[in-house]
Design a protein around this motif. Structure first.
Motif, mmCIF file in Angstrom:
data_model
loop_
_atom_site.group_PDB
_atom_site.id
_atom_site.type_symbol
_atom_site.label_atom_id
_atom_site.label_comp_id
_atom_site.label_asym_id
_atom_site.label_seq_id
_atom_site.Cartn_x
_atom_site.Cartn_y
_atom_site.Cartn_z
ATOM 1 N N TYR A 53 0.887 -1.180 0.000
ATOM 2 C CA TYR A 53 0.000 0.000 0.000
ATOM 3 C C TYR A 53 0.914 1.216 0.000
ATOM 4 N N ALA A 54 0.320 2.385 -0.124
ATOM 5 C CA ALA A 54 1.117 3.608 -0.171
ATOM 6 C C ALA A 54 1.709 3.927 1.205
ATOM 7 N N TYR A 55 2.780 4.696 1.202
ATOM 8 C CA TYR A 55 3.413 5.063 2.473
ATOM 9 C C TYR A 55 2.440 5.803 3.407
ATOM 10 N N ASP A 56 1.517 6.541 2.814
ATOM 11 C CA ASP A 56 0.601 7.333 3.647
ATOM 12 C C ASP A 56 -0.734 6.623 3.906
ATOM 13 N N ALA A 57 -0.823 5.368 3.489
ATOM 14 C CA ALA A 57 -2.118 4.673 3.543
ATOM 15 C C ALA A 57 -2.590 4.385 4.972
ATOM 16 N N LEU A 58 -1.654 4.286 5.894
ATOM 17 C CA LEU A 58 -2.019 3.971 7.288
ATOM 18 C C LEU A 58 -1.933 5.206 8.171
ATOM 19 N N ASN A 59 -1.926 6.377 7.528
ATOM 20 C CA ASN A 59 -1.529 7.621 8.188
ATOM 21 C C ASN A 59 -2.290 7.938 9.481
ATOM 22 N N ASP A 60 -3.546 7.532 9.568
ATOM 23 C CA ASP A 60 -4.299 7.812 10.798
ATOM 24 C C ASP A 60 -3.706 7.073 11.995
ATOM 25 N N THR A 61 -3.040 5.978 11.721
ATOM 26 C CA THR A 61 -2.490 5.148 12.807
ATOM 27 C C THR A 61 -0.965 5.197 12.844
ATOM 28 N N ILE A 62 -0.353 5.113 11.685
ATOM 29 C CA ILE A 62 1.111 5.174 11.578
ATOM 30 C C ILE A 62 1.449 6.227 10.526
ATOM 31 N N ASP A 63 2.169 7.247 10.951
ATOM 32 C CA ASP A 63 2.426 8.383 10.068
ATOM 33 C C ASP A 63 3.320 8.007 8.892
ATOM 34 N N THR A 64 3.203 8.826 7.848
ATOM 35 C CA THR A 64 3.866 8.546 6.583
ATOM 36 C C THR A 64 5.392 8.495 6.724
ATOM 37 N N LEU A 65 5.951 9.412 7.473
ATOM 38 C CA LEU A 65 7.412 9.431 7.608
ATOM 39 C C LEU A 65 7.907 8.179 8.327
ATOM 40 N N THR A 66 7.168 7.756 9.345
ATOM 41 C CA THR A 66 7.546 6.516 10.038
ATOM 42 C C THR A 66 7.526 5.338 9.076
ATOM 43 N N MET A 67 6.482 5.249 8.265
ATOM 44 C CA MET A 67 6.406 4.136 7.307
ATOM 45 C C MET A 67 7.551 4.198 6.307
ATOM 46 N N ARG A 68 7.867 5.395 5.854
ATOM 47 C CA ARG A 68 8.927 5.552 4.856
ATOM 48 C C ARG A 68 10.297 5.168 5.441
ATOM 49 N N LEU A 69 10.582 5.665 6.621
ATOM 50 C CA LEU A 69 11.870 5.341 7.251
ATOM 51 C C LEU A 69 11.937 3.860 7.632
ATOM 52 N N HIS A 70 10.833 3.371 8.151
ATOM 53 C CA HIS A 70 10.793 1.985 8.628
ATOM 54 C C HIS A 70 11.034 1.012 7.467
ATOM 55 N N HIS A 71 10.342 1.259 6.350
ATOM 56 C CA HIS A 71 10.486 0.374 5.196
ATOM 57 C C HIS A 71 11.786 0.625 4.423
ATOM 58 N N ASP A 72 12.034 1.864 4.099
ATOM 59 C CA ASP A 72 13.137 2.170 3.169
ATOM 60 C C ASP A 72 14.504 2.191 3.846
ATOM 61 N N LYS A 73 14.531 2.421 5.128
ATOM 62 C CA LYS A 73 15.823 2.487 5.830
ATOM 63 C C LYS A 73 16.035 1.273 6.735
ATOM 64 N N HIS A 74 15.128 1.042 7.677
ATOM 65 C CA HIS A 74 15.342 -0.062 8.630
ATOM 66 C C HIS A 74 15.247 -1.424 7.934
ATOM 67 N N TYR A 75 14.112 -1.703 7.323
ATOM 68 C CA TYR A 75 13.908 -3.007 6.660
ATOM 69 C C TYR A 75 14.891 -3.186 5.502
#
Ligand code: MN3
Length: 249
Positions: A53-75
């Motif tokens: 899904y899109a990076y901002d798709a869960l934004n109400d629960t998990i913010d877009t920047l967290t998803m982006r960093l979590h996926h693109d940097k940590h994972y």
């Protein structure tokens, strides 16, 4: 080597979750092959699977920047380091990430810690992206709902116990719902990027797990891990959790 019939079935899974795979094929396949199906590669170099899904798709629960960093940097970082860890070991490079972490004792001592940490990070996150969905949330249905009621009394009781185990994990780690050999569900937590499939945790199949590393929630929830754990149910993808329950048996 993986039999040809498994390779074909697995390719069907890779095509996409929406592709209907006959239920009988699912039940006949080893759980590892099933889990692996959405991760992209069963041999090195292990690939970074895109978010479903899109990076901002869960934004109400998990913010877009967290998803982006979590996926693109940590994972992505775990993936890169896992590839580096198996480089130079042709036998290891043929194995699935699940096979690697389920048999840590069999690994060369020089590669063991790096594979434990980064192979665990790879497997844990590949699951984590899939068990969330912008269409998730609400109460579970299907077999998982029945099993939760049977083993925890109620969905609310399960949620409370899962959140408490996540809050009580000191430092970084994951909280898990696992299925034991007799089919009973239970909750456990592991440190760092460990996974219940590791032998020291009983080699248990993880039905679902939540990431309680600070990188998973800190930008939006700061130090309030409990608030994150409570809100996370809004994105829980019960369809995927049911799929994992089905292949665990
Ligand atoms: Mn993480």
């Amino acid at each position: 080597m993986i039999p040809q019939e498994l390779q074909i079935s697995r390719r069907q899974l890779i095509v996409g979750a929406a592709v209907a795979v006959p239920a009988i094929a699912l039940t006949r396949l080893p759980a590892q092959a099933q889990v692996f199906g959405k991760q992209g590669r069963d041999a090195a170099p292990y690939a970074v699977a895109p978010l479903p899904y899109a990076y901002d798709a869960l934004n109400d629960t998990i913010d877009t920047l967290t998803m982006r960093l979590h996926h693109d940097k940590h994972y992505a970082g775990y993936t890169k380091k896992l590839n580096a860890a198996v480089a130079g070991y042709p036998d290891l490079m043929k194995k699935t990430p699940q096979e690697l972490i389920a048999n840590l004792d069999a690994l060369p001592s020089g590669a063991r810690t790096a594979i434990r940490n980064n192979g665990g990070g790879y497997v844990n996150h590949a699951m984590f992206w899939q068990i969330m969905s912008p269409k998730g949330g609400g109460a579970p249905g299907g077999a998982i709902a029945t099993a939760i009621k049977r083993d925890f009394g109620s969905f609310q009781s399960f949620q409370t116990q899962f959140q408490t185990a996540g809050e009580n994990r000191f430092g970084s780690g994951f909280v898990w719902l696992v299925r034991d050999a007799k089919g009973k569900l239970s909750i456990m937590s592991t440190p760092n990027q460990d996974n219940p499939m590791m032998k020291e945790y009983g080699g248990l199949f993880p039905i679902m797990g939540n990431d309680v590393w600070e990188h998973a929630y800190y930008l939006k929830y700061n130090n309030r891990r409990g608030d994150y754990l409570k809100a996370w149910w809004n994105v829980a993808n019960w369809d995927e959790v049911n799929r994992r329950l089905a292949v665990a048996a």
